[in-house]
Motif scaffolding. Structure first.
Motif, PDB file in Angstrom:
ATOM      1  N   LEU A  64       0.772  -1.377   0.073  1.00  0.00           N
ATOM      2  CA  LEU A  64       0.018   0.164  -0.006  1.00  0.00           C
ATOM      3  C   LEU A  64       0.876   1.248   0.181  1.00  0.00           C
ATOM      4  O   LEU A  64       1.910   1.269   0.647  1.00  0.00           O
ATOM      5  CB  LEU A  64      -0.995  -0.071   1.251  1.00  0.00           C
ATOM      6  CG  LEU A  64      -1.949  -1.074   1.326  1.00  0.00           C
ATOM      7  CD1 LEU A  64      -2.558  -0.963   2.553  1.00  0.00           C
ATOM      8  CD2 LEU A  64      -2.906  -1.032   0.190  1.00  0.00           C
ATOM      9  N   ASP A  65       0.260   2.309  -0.695  1.00  0.00           N
ATOM     10  CA  ASP A  65       1.131   3.533  -0.565  1.00  0.00           C
ATOM     11  C   ASP A  65       0.519   4.392   0.547  1.00  0.00           C
ATOM     12  O   ASP A  65       1.492   5.044   1.249  1.00  0.00           O
ATOM     13  CB  ASP A  65       0.925   4.255  -2.113  1.00  0.00           C
ATOM     14  CG  ASP A  65       1.400   3.677  -3.133  1.00  0.00           C
ATOM     15  OD1 ASP A  65       2.533   3.282  -3.058  1.00  0.00           O
ATOM     16  OD2 ASP A  65       0.509   3.489  -4.390  1.00  0.00           O
ATOM     17  N   ILE A  66      -0.796   4.416   0.711  1.00  0.00           N
ATOM     18  CA  ILE A  66      -1.291   5.338   1.860  1.00  0.00           C
ATOM     19  C   ILE A  66      -2.323   4.341   2.606  1.00  0.00           C
ATOM     20  O   ILE A  66      -3.041   3.651   1.992  1.00  0.00           O
ATOM     21  CB  ILE A  66      -2.044   6.407   1.446  1.00  0.00           C
ATOM     22  CG1 ILE A  66      -1.065   7.411   0.420  1.00  0.00           C
ATOM     23  CG2 ILE A  66      -2.698   7.335   2.338  1.00  0.00           C
ATOM     24  CD1 ILE A  66      -1.715   8.418  -0.398  1.00  0.00           C
ATOM     25  N   VAL A  67      -2.294   4.622   3.934  1.00  0.00           N
ATOM     26  CA  VAL A  67      -3.334   4.145   4.691  1.00  0.00           C
ATOM     27  C   VAL A  67      -3.924   5.135   5.453  1.00  0.00           C
ATOM     28  O   VAL A  67      -3.537   6.103   6.038  1.00  0.00           O
ATOM     29  CB  VAL A  67      -2.585   3.183   5.841  1.00  0.00           C
ATOM     30  CG1 VAL A  67      -3.885   2.752   6.896  1.00  0.00           C
ATOM     31  CG2 VAL A  67      -2.273   1.675   5.011  1.00  0.00           C
ATOM     32  N   ILE A  68      -5.378   5.006   5.253  1.00  0.00           N
ATOM     33  CA  ILE A  68      -6.373   6.084   6.047  1.00  0.00           C
ATOM     34  C   ILE A  68      -7.071   5.289   7.140  1.00  0.00           C
ATOM     35  O   ILE A  68      -7.800   4.190   6.888  1.00  0.00           O
ATOM     36  CB  ILE A  68      -7.505   6.479   5.194  1.00  0.00           C
ATOM     37  CG1 ILE A  68      -6.881   6.760   3.735  1.00  0.00           C
ATOM     38  CG2 ILE A  68      -8.328   7.714   5.776  1.00  0.00           C
ATOM     39  CD1 ILE A  68      -5.989   8.016   3.807  1.00  0.00           C
ATOM     40  N   ASP A  69      -6.562   5.454   8.293  1.00  0.00           N
ATOM     41  CA  ASP A  69      -6.878   4.667   9.571  1.00  0.00           C
ATOM     42  C   ASP A  69      -6.719   5.301  10.875  1.00  0.00           C
ATOM     43  O   ASP A  69      -6.183   6.603  10.661  1.00  0.00           O
ATOM     44  CB  ASP A  69      -6.339   3.357   9.615  1.00  0.00           C
ATOM     45  CG  ASP A  69      -6.793   2.258  10.488  1.00  0.00           C
ATOM     46  OD1 ASP A  69      -7.865   1.851  10.405  1.00  0.00           O
ATOM     47  OD2 ASP A  69      -6.085   1.578  11.378  1.00  0.00           O
ATOM     48  N   ASN A  70      -7.314   4.744  11.959  1.00  0.00           N
ATOM     49  CA  ASN A  70      -7.146   5.447  13.275  1.00  0.00           C
ATOM     50  C   ASN A  70      -5.486   4.967  13.963  1.00  0.00           C
ATOM     51  O   ASN A  70      -5.473   5.572  14.929  1.00  0.00           O
ATOM     52  CB  ASN A  70      -8.077   4.888  14.138  1.00  0.00           C
ATOM     53  CG  ASN A  70      -9.393   5.161  13.689  1.00  0.00           C
ATOM     54  OD1 ASN A  70     -10.022   4.220  12.988  1.00  0.00           O
ATOM     55  ND2 ASN A  70      -9.972   6.452  13.679  1.00  0.00           N
ATOM     56  N   CYS A  71      -4.878   4.045  13.461  1.00  0.00           N
ATOM     57  CA  CYS A  71      -3.571   3.387  14.178  1.00  0.00           C
ATOM     58  C   CYS A  71      -2.564   4.534  14.389  1.00  0.00           C
ATOM     59  O   CYS A  71      -2.248   4.890  13.138  1.00  0.00           O
ATOM     60  CB  CYS A  71      -3.698   2.049  13.336  1.00  0.00           C
ATOM     61  SG  CYS A  71      -2.231   1.238  14.473  1.00  0.00           S
ATOM     62  N   LEU A  72      -2.271   4.636  15.420  1.00  0.00           N
ATOM     63  CA  LEU A  72      -1.020   5.473  15.608  1.00  0.00           C
ATOM     64  C   LEU A  72       0.178   4.490  15.198  1.00  0.00           C
ATOM     65  O   LEU A  72       0.495   3.615  15.883  1.00  0.00           O
ATOM     66  CB  LEU A  72      -0.876   5.957  16.803  1.00  0.00           C
ATOM     67  CG  LEU A  72       0.297   7.146  17.251  1.00  0.00           C
ATOM     68  CD1 LEU A  72       0.178   8.427  16.149  1.00  0.00           C
ATOM     69  CD2 LEU A  72       0.133   7.546  18.550  1.00  0.00           C
TER      70      LEU A  72
END
Length: 238
Positions: A64-72
């Protein structure tokens, strides 16, 4: 080579592999992704939805290039751009008798949409729901981990009917009057096809009820124009 680089910088070609959690990819991102595709039709997009653990693995390996998520994610390995803050709420079927004792704490769907839970929400003591049946997310889900932290902090042991792996499915059971649960305000604001008048909402008396949404990419990965443009378009995510 010059023409190839120029086409990339002008967003006339290229590819972008995006990953997100199931809630965001189902209810929130389609609007933003559709706008991006209409504006830059020659960018080839690949979309993946998965839980936070899988997304972190895939962005770490370069899938993946980008992840949109809540994980820090670790700051030495990833660049993270804050997109929005969301809050967990207690959602209880309106017909449950416990609500009669908690009228002063109650919020409606309209209150959540207007963000009144952030500005004026009065946290409800969880002791009122000691006998209430709950449905929770499964144990490897990020919301479940946050839910556990909330319950542990409040010394609350819920009566759990069963667990699910999709928040939208869980919410349908709350709407049908099966059980209570913890859900995000992102879900409440964006879901369609559910009669939210059947649900009463409460803010939670804990520091663990808030979490951030980030756009993340690997620090050692070149941030292409397509990546930066997409991340910019997601600022102020709702």
């Amino acid at each position: 080579l010059f023409e190839y680089i120029l086409s990339l910088n002008n967003l006339e070609s290229g590819s972008l592999h995006i990953g997100s959690n199931q809630l965001l990819s189902t209810l929130v991102l389609p609007k933003y992704i559709s706008q991006f595709m209409q504006k830059y039709p020659n960018i080839q997009l690949t979309l993946t939805d998965a839980n936070s653990t899988s997304l972190e693995n895939e962005i770490s390996t370069g899938t993946l290039d980008i992840v949109i998520d809540n994980c820090l994610l670790p700051a030495d390995t990833f660049v993270q751009t804050h997109l929005a803050t969301e809050y967990l709420l207690l959602a209880v079927p309106r017909d449950f008798p416990e609500n009669d004792r908690c009228a002063e704490y109650q919020l409606t769907c309209e209150d959540i949409t207007a963000n009144r839970h952030v500005q004026h929400g009065r946290p409800v003591p969880l002791k009122y729901f000691a006998a209430t049946p709950f449905i929770l997310m499964n144990r490897d889900n990020d919301i479940r981990k946050q839910t556990n932290a909330i319950f542990q902090e409040m010394d609350f042991n819920p009566k759990v009917y069963f667990e699910l792996d999709r928040l939208t499915s869980l919410y349908s059971y709350v709407e049908q009057g099966t059980a209570a649960s913890l859900v995000s305000d992102t879900l409440v604001r964006n879901i369609r096809g559910v009669n939210q008048d059947n649900i009463v909402f409460y803010t939670l008396p804990t520091k663990h009820n808030k979490r951030n949404i980030y756009a993340s990419y690997k620090r050692n990965k070149f941030c292409t124009k397509a990546m930066s443009t997409l991340i910019e378009s997601l600022s102020g995510l709702e």
